[in-house]
Structures are given as C-alpha cells and as structure tokens.
Design a protein around this motif. Structure first.
Motif, PDB file in Angstrom:
ATOM      1  N   ILE A 129       0.781  -1.161  -0.040  1.00 37.61           N
ATOM      2  CA  ILE A 129      -0.083   0.008   0.112  1.00 37.61           C
ATOM      3  C   ILE A 129       0.844   1.283   0.035  1.00 37.61           C
ATOM      4  CG2 ILE A 129      -1.613   1.148   1.417  1.00 37.61           C
ATOM      5  CD1 ILE A 129      -2.394  -1.760   2.305  1.00 37.61           C
ATOM      6  N   GLU A 132       1.984   1.719  -3.330  1.00 37.93           N
ATOM      7  CA  GLU A 132       1.008   2.142  -4.294  1.00 37.93           C
ATOM      8  C   GLU A 132       0.692   3.830  -3.924  1.00 37.93           C
ATOM      9  OE1 GLU A 132      -1.197   0.597  -6.335  1.00 37.93           O
ATOM     10  OE2 GLU A 132      -2.314   2.405  -6.787  1.00 37.93           O
ATOM     11  N   LEU A 133       0.892   4.240  -2.615  1.00 36.00           N
ATOM     12  CA  LEU A 133       0.720   5.481  -2.282  1.00 36.00           C
ATOM     13  C   LEU A 133       1.577   6.607  -2.859  1.00 36.00           C
ATOM     14  CD1 LEU A 133      -0.514   5.712   1.326  1.00 36.00           C
ATOM     15  CD2 LEU A 133      -1.863   6.148  -0.851  1.00 36.00           C
ATOM     16  N   LEU A 136       0.404   7.301  -6.371  1.00 35.46           N
ATOM     17  CA  LEU A 136      -0.742   8.477  -6.359  1.00 35.46           C
ATOM     18  C   LEU A 136      -0.287   9.878  -6.098  1.00 35.46           C
ATOM     19  CD1 LEU A 136      -3.565   6.235  -4.692  1.00 35.46           C
ATOM     20  CD2 LEU A 136      -3.126   6.653  -7.122  1.00 35.46           C
ATOM     21  N   THR A 139       1.966  11.240  -8.998  1.00 35.12           N
ATOM     22  CA  THR A 139       1.350  11.382 -10.367  1.00 35.12           C
ATOM     23  C   THR A 139       1.095  12.726 -10.663  1.00 35.12           C
ATOM     24  OG1 THR A 139       0.142   9.099 -10.286  1.00 35.12           O
ATOM     25  CG2 THR A 139      -0.646  10.843 -11.842  1.00 35.12           C
ATOM     26  N   PHE A 140       0.413  13.403  -9.406  1.00 34.99           N
ATOM     27  CA  PHE A 140       0.158  14.819  -9.601  1.00 34.99           C
ATOM     28  C   PHE A 140       1.410  15.611  -9.512  1.00 34.99           C
ATOM     29  CE2 PHE A 140      -3.411  12.683  -7.990  1.00 34.99           C
ATOM     30  CZ  PHE A 140      -4.409  13.214  -8.902  1.00 34.99           C
ATOM     31  N   ALA A 154       1.618  11.792 -16.971  1.00 38.36           N
ATOM     32  CA  ALA A 154       1.098  11.342 -15.692  1.00 38.36           C
ATOM     33  C   ALA A 154       0.004  10.215 -15.947  1.00 38.36           C
ATOM     34  CB  ALA A 154       0.312  12.544 -15.058  1.00 38.36           C
ATOM     35  N   ILE A 158       0.388   6.435 -14.094  1.00 41.11           N
ATOM     36  CA  ILE A 158      -0.312   6.142 -13.090  1.00 41.11           C
ATOM     37  C   ILE A 158      -1.028   4.652 -13.493  1.00 41.11           C
ATOM     38  CG2 ILE A 158      -2.630   7.445 -13.576  1.00 41.11           C
ATOM     39  CD1 ILE A 158      -3.204   7.398 -10.634  1.00 41.11           C
ATOM     40  N   MET A 159      -1.256   4.624 -14.794  1.00 37.48           N
ATOM     41  CA  MET A 159      -1.901   3.370 -15.550  1.00 37.48           C
ATOM     42  C   MET A 159      -0.948   2.165 -15.647  1.00 37.48           C
ATOM     43  SD  MET A 159      -5.034   3.802 -16.385  1.00 37.48           S
ATOM     44  CE  MET A 159      -5.935   2.397 -16.187  1.00 37.48           C
ATOM     45  N   SER A 162      -0.137   1.386 -11.845  1.00 31.89           N
ATOM     46  CA  SER A 162      -0.820   0.623 -11.170  1.00 31.89           C
ATOM     47  C   SER A 162      -1.322  -0.736 -11.500  1.00 31.89           C
ATOM     48  CB  SER A 162      -2.104   1.658 -11.061  1.00 31.89           C
ATOM     49  OG  SER A 162      -2.046   2.661 -10.738  1.00 31.89           O
TER      50      SER A 162
END
Lengths: 489, 226
Positions: A129, A132-133, A136, A139-140, A154, A158-159, A162
């Motif tokens: 996790i 994964e965080l 996220l 990405t921004f 971006a 993320i695609m 993930s």
C-alpha cells in the motif's frame, strides 16, 4: 529507543510540512518549511546506520521494522529529498507559478513521506500500500506543469504502474496463501514470518508468487521491459521531482524485491529467482544503452540512464553474495547522489536554453563555466568512469558476477557500459563543444545559487566515495548481505 | 484450510458466485458502451460482496460480514457513482476506435480462461486440492487478471482503462476471499480504501486530460516517444 525517536522525527517532519503547506499558501513560507523538513529528515536518517546493530528492531505493534537494509535505503531517500528541496527553491521560482506553489510543496513533502516510510513497513501488505501511495502522490507532481506532455506522462505513469503493481498484490496474496498451509489460516504477514515459514512452503507456488511480485515491483523499479512509464514521467515532471523519482522512489521499490528474494533464498529454491532478476537487469541495461545512444531529449537521456542503473543494481542483487549485495547497495547510494546531480543540471540547462532538445543546447561550457564543469563531472561519474563512486560499485558488482553461471551477464554488462559511456559522452560533447548557432544561445544566463549549491553537495561525496570506500561501510553492507541471504557465503 | 472442508452446498454456492463474476467480466469485454461497463462492474462488485458474506457464513469468519458491507458500499455504490460522474462530464459514451472487435475480444478472453485453468490446476495439484473450489477460485482470479489486462490494452477511452484496472483488483479480491479468508482485516480494509483514492485520483486526472489535452482517448496520447 533513540532510533525510534529518530524514525518518528524523520517521518513527522515531512508530514508537518505537508500540513503546513495546505494551511498556509504563501509560497516563501512553503518552500522554507519544506526545506526545514528535508533538513530534519536528513539529520535524523544520517545517524541511524551508525546506531543500529545487526538485528532488526520493531516498533509500534510490530508494524514498523528498521534493519540495516531499511536504514540504508531511508538514508538514500533522505539525501535526495534534502538535495531536491534545496534545488526546488531555485527551480520552482524559475517556473513563476507562485500561486500554485503550495500544492507543489504539499505534494512534494507527501511524496517524500511515503517514500521514506515505505521501506520501514514490516507487514508485506502494508508495504504494497505504501508503494501504491507513492504512485498516487507523485502522479500529481508529474502532472504539475499542466501541459499536454506532462498530462500524458502522468496518465501513462499511473496506468502502467497501477496495473503492474496489481500483479505484486496478486503475488503477495499467493505468498500469504502459501503460508496458510504452514501457519494456519490467520497470521501476521511480516517479512520475517514469511522467511521463517519459507522452507516449509510449496516451491511451485512460491516461484509463481515470486515471479508475480518481481514483475509487479519491477514495474515500479523501471526494469525493462516494464519500464515504459519511466522515461515519460521522469522527463516531463519538474526537475526536483525527477530527481526524487529516480534517486529515491526506485530504491524504495527495489528493497521490496530484495526482501522477497531473501524469502526465496530461505526456501532454497535454487538459482531460478536470481537468474530471472539477472535477466531483467541485463535486459534493462540493453534497453538503456539502446535508447541512450539515439536520445534527443536531455531529461529522457537521464531517465534511460536510470533504467540502466536500476539494471546494474538488479544485477548486483541477482549475482548475490557479499560482493554483489554490498556493491548493489553502494550503487544505490552513488546513483541517488549522481542522478540528483544530473537532473539538477539538466533542469538548469532546460530552463536556461528554454528547450529539452539536446541538439538545441550548445556551448554550455562557454555560457556556464562552473555549472557546466560540475555537470560534466557528473556525466563522467554516471557513466561509471573513475574516480567517482559509481566506478567502484559497478566494479564490485562485476567481480560478484564472475562465477560460471553468471559470467555471461558480466560480459554483457561490460560491453553495454562501454556503449553507454560512448553514447553519453557523445551527447555531452555536442552540448559542450558542438557548433554554436546564434539561435541556440541561452535565454537565461544567470542561475541562482539555489540551483548550483545542491550540485556541489552531491558531487563532493560522490568523489569521496569513489576514492575511499570506508571499511565501516563495507562491513555494514556485507552484514546486510548476510541478513538477506542466510546461509549463503 | 477452508476449501478442504466445505459442504457441497457451500461449495456450489461459491462456484456459482465466482462464475457469475467471471461472466460479468465477459459482459464488460464484449460491450462497447461505457454505461454497460459500469453496470457490469457494479453487479460484479455486488456478487463479490455476496461471496464475502457466504464465505463468512460457511467458514465462520464474522469479520467478512464487515468486508461484505464495505464492499457493497465502496465497490458496489461509491466507485460506480464516482465513475458515473466522470462519464457524465465526458462527451463520449462508447469506444469509438476499436483495435479489437468485441467478438474477437471474447474469443481471446476465453483462451485466457483456458490458460488460467491450466495454471490453476497445476498449482492446486501441488496441494492436492484439484477437486475443491480452490481451482475455480484461482482460475477466476487469474482470468479476471488477464481479462483486465486485455481491456487495458485494447480500450482507449480513459474511463474504460480505469474500469479495466478495477477488474484487475476485483479478480484479486474475489480470489482472496475464497483462498485466504483469514487474511488480516486491516490489510483488506486498507486495500478497499486505497481503491477509493485511486479512483478519486483518476477522476482528477481525467478532468486534467480533458482541459489540457482536449481528449480522453489514449490513442491521442502519443507525443512522448523514444
């Protein structure tokens, strides 16, 4: 107890910066508080490797683990965070986005936080996790410049990541399922529990699960052929973010692979897991070399170089043994320092010339004598030439691979490193001594000290680490090698 | 090990629910309308929630009831609602340029299921579980994974890619309910929550794509090469 306090401080500092930036939107305040947080994190991470002995220590209901490997990766991350925070003061001012700047620093601190705590997670599920965080949040940061290219980067980032990392989740669940045959239906899935149970687990399922985890986290590390997000994300994000992605994030994901590799070692599965890691590493070097030679974008060049260096690190861990693991860990630190330097230089030149194209940057040494010299020294270092740290670590990794089963990989590595050296130097030759055209002159000839100081700060230790590999560091790293692969000389 | 001591009734109930979920991913694979994806995804999440509750009942894992309720709330209601809101903002309601006809997609999906079955049978044989529902759980888990990747590869609308990603996650979640029902509650909770954040991030990104690139078809994302 001392270590616990330091860990708490090093994670609370970026958290405080994150909250501070969200509440106070003044740009100068945000950059100051982020810089302070980075300095605190670095100051807290630096003593931990000296304080810790060979045993892992657990905190907070066993959810946090600190061992020598985690301390090392956290140290690398905090160094990059500190350097990138200094640099971002200068770089982000050049972007003239003051009203959105608080978001940048909030995300930046949040990214640092997730990257710092990732390696400290003792539960295998929570580690997933945390990784994964990191995606996220970052990405921004990749999308921060709000132009079509960075949006595209971006989205791909993320695609791809993930989707890739969901394979790691599948692998983790299969590890857990495998463990239920040994430990019963409910148990705490920590690294050490899995290692202890591994000899009794089913080898077929263990290999399947390991391969899934390797491909999953390998996507995050940027091992070819799962690397496709990396050049886009690294090249389109603001330069300090590129440095963090490359120097900090990749290591954080790599440590997961290494820990899983340790579990398969405990299970005595033979050479297959390591062989697969070696194959991924060699292929990453190959892809890196191919794209470095024909590269046109300056930051994409650095991004492919990251793929190459993660390949080298993967080779080190794949070769294993004291030399391989110690070399790979040493390489992580060197790469973190050096790639920060390279991205800082690339960001400076990109802003100075107003282009990302290598061909449109000429006469760097005439317009920026000091900056240019620093960047050139960094380029020599990143290709693994002496007298810098990467030469030592790459050489150690090669020595580790000189055994019959892996010698092919060493030859491949040697040839590709030479190709990369030639390709890289050719690009720098054209930027430094290529023909100057009038329209290729820089649009900005003065760069603030904020942009130059972090380059000095990363080059100096790189030179020291190249000339002198302290004996203490060597014992430290070899002890990690033993703890990761029990029973292997 | 739950799957070894199941009553025939429980075993067939689990199988039924797993197969319904697999069938719903085929519905997603064979359709080209974004709304249909969404309905199929919501129905799939409800099926998985029912499966959680069933496993909780037959295996006496009371915490799985909580998971079932949260699955319905998060995956069955909240996520579809969030995605529906994104779809409403977009101008598109179907896939326009298909690389692969939905019918060919279905055939490839069927091949994936056969491959997944072969792998699962091999793995289950290692534990002498060939005759239990574990084979089916593994098959559905792996084939939903593969179908999700297929959807990611052949669909271009940003929103169908997001749904493809969610199918990947649903597959893992479904398999884990049957295979490892005793997994620590905390991890399952955090993963559910994590999914919510992912979709929220995607929502923001789709908005950015729309304003800054002017398209939500990933076919048009081809500036960055080499």
């Amino acid at each position: 107890m001392m270590i616990g306090t330091l860990l708490l401080a090093l994670s609370i500092a970026p958290l405080a910066a994150l909250i501070g930036c969200l509440f106070v939107h003044r740009p100068r305040f945000c950059e100051t508080i982020n810089l302070i947080a980075a300095a605190v994190s670095f100051a807290c991470a630096l003593p931990i490797p000296f304080l810790i002995d060979g045993h892992a220590i657990l905190y907070w209901g066993d959810y946090v683990i600190i061992d020598r490997a985690a301390a090392w990766v956290v140290l690398c991350t905090s160094i990059v965070y500190f350097l990138a925070s200094i640099y971002s003061v200068g770089y982000m001012r050049m972007l003239a986005e003051d009203e959105r700047l608080y978001r940048f620093y909030a995300l930046f601190a949040g990214f640092a936080l997730t990257t710092l705590v990732g390696p400290l997670m003792n539960s295998v599920g929570i580690y997933w996790i945390a990784i994964e965080l990191t995606t996220l949040v970052s990405t921004f940061l990749v999308a921060f410049e709000r132009v079509a290219e960075s949006m595209e980067a971006a989205w791909k980032y993320i695609m791809v990541v993930s989707a890739g990392i969901s394979l790691a989740l599948l692998g983790t669940i299969l590890f857990y399922w495998n463990g239920t045959f040994v430990l019963g239906p409910t148990y705490q899935m920590t690294w050490s529990v899995l290692s202890t149970a591994a000899p009794k687990m089913n080898p077929v399922l263990l290999i399947l699960a390991f391969l899934l985890v390797l491909v999953g986290y390998g996507t995050k590390v940027g091992l070819a052929p799962m690397h496709s997000w990396l050049p886009d994300a690294h090249s389109e994000s603001p330069a300090p973010v590129s440095a963090m992605l490359s120097g900090a994030l990749l290591n954080t994901a790599m440590i997961g692979i290494v820990r899983f590799l340790g579990i398969t070692r405990a299970a005595n599965l033979g050479d297959l897991p390591q062989l697969v890691l070696v194959a991924f590493g060699a292929f990453s070097l190959f892809i890196g070399a191919l794209f470095i030679v024909r590269q046109q974008g300056i930051k994409r060049l650095m991004a492919y170089s990251s793929i190459e260096h993660m390949g080298v690190v993967a080779l080190g861990f794949g070769f294993g043994g004291a030399l391989g693991v110690a070399g790979a860990l040493y390489h992580m630190l060197n790469h973190s320092l050096n790639k920060s330097l390279m991205f800082f230089g690339a960001g400076n030149m990109m802003r100075a010339y107003g282009t990302k194209e290598i061909l449109e940057i000429t006469g760097v040494n005439r317009f920026f004598p000091t900056q240019g010299a620093l960047w050139l020294a960094g380029a020599i270092a990143i290709t693994g030439a002496p007298p810098f740290g990467l030469f030592l670590s790459e050489f150690t990794i090669m020595r580790a691979g000189l055994k019959p089963s892996y010698s092919w990989a060493v030859y491949v590595m040697a040839v590709l490193l030479i190709v990369i050296f030639v390709g890289f130097m050719n690009h720098f030759r054209s930027m430094y001594y290529g023909e100057t055209t009038p329209e290729a002159a820089p649009v900005r000839t003065r760069l603030s000290a904020w942009c130059a100081v972090p380059m000095w700060l990363s080059l100096a230790p790189l030179l020291v680490l190249g000339l002198w590999w302290p004996a203490g560091v060597w014992t430290y790293l070899t002890s990690i090698a033993q703890s990761l692969s029990p029973g292997v000389p | 090990m739950l799957v070894q001591h199941l009553s025939p009734l429980a075993s067939s109930l689990f199988s039924l629910l797993a197969i319904v979920s697999l069938f719903l991913s085929f519905v997603m694979l064979g359709s080209r309308w974004l709304k249909n994806y969404l309905y199929a995804f919501a129905a799939e999440s409800w099926t998985i929630a029912a499966l959680s509750a069933a496993v909780g009942y037959y295996g006496s894992y009371p915490e799985l009831y909580l998971i079932a309720i949260l699955t319905v709330l998060f995956r069955g209601v909240l996520l579809p609602y969030l995605i529906w809101r994104i779809i409403r903002r977009l101008e598109v309601d179907r896939e326009i340029h298909e690389i692969l006809q939905p019918s060919s997609g279905l055939v490839i999906g069927a091949l994936f299921v056969m491959f997944a079955l072969a792998v699962s049978y091999r793995v289950a044989a290692e534990f002498h579980l060939e005759l239990t529902v574990a084979v089916l759980a593994l098959t559905v888990m792996l084939s939903m994974k593969l179908i999700g990747f297929l959807m990611l590869a052949v669909r271009h609308e940003a929103i169908s890619q997001v749904l493809g990603l969610l199918v990947l996650e649903n597959g893992i979640f479904l398999g884990s309910q049957i295979l490892v029902p005793g997994m620590p509650l905390l991890i399952e909770l955090v993963i559910l929550f994590d999914l919510l954040i992912i979709v929220a991030c995607f929502g923001v990104l789709v908005g950015y794509l729309l304003t800054h690139v002017g398209t939500t078809s990933t076919l048009d994302l081809k500036r960055l090469v080499g």
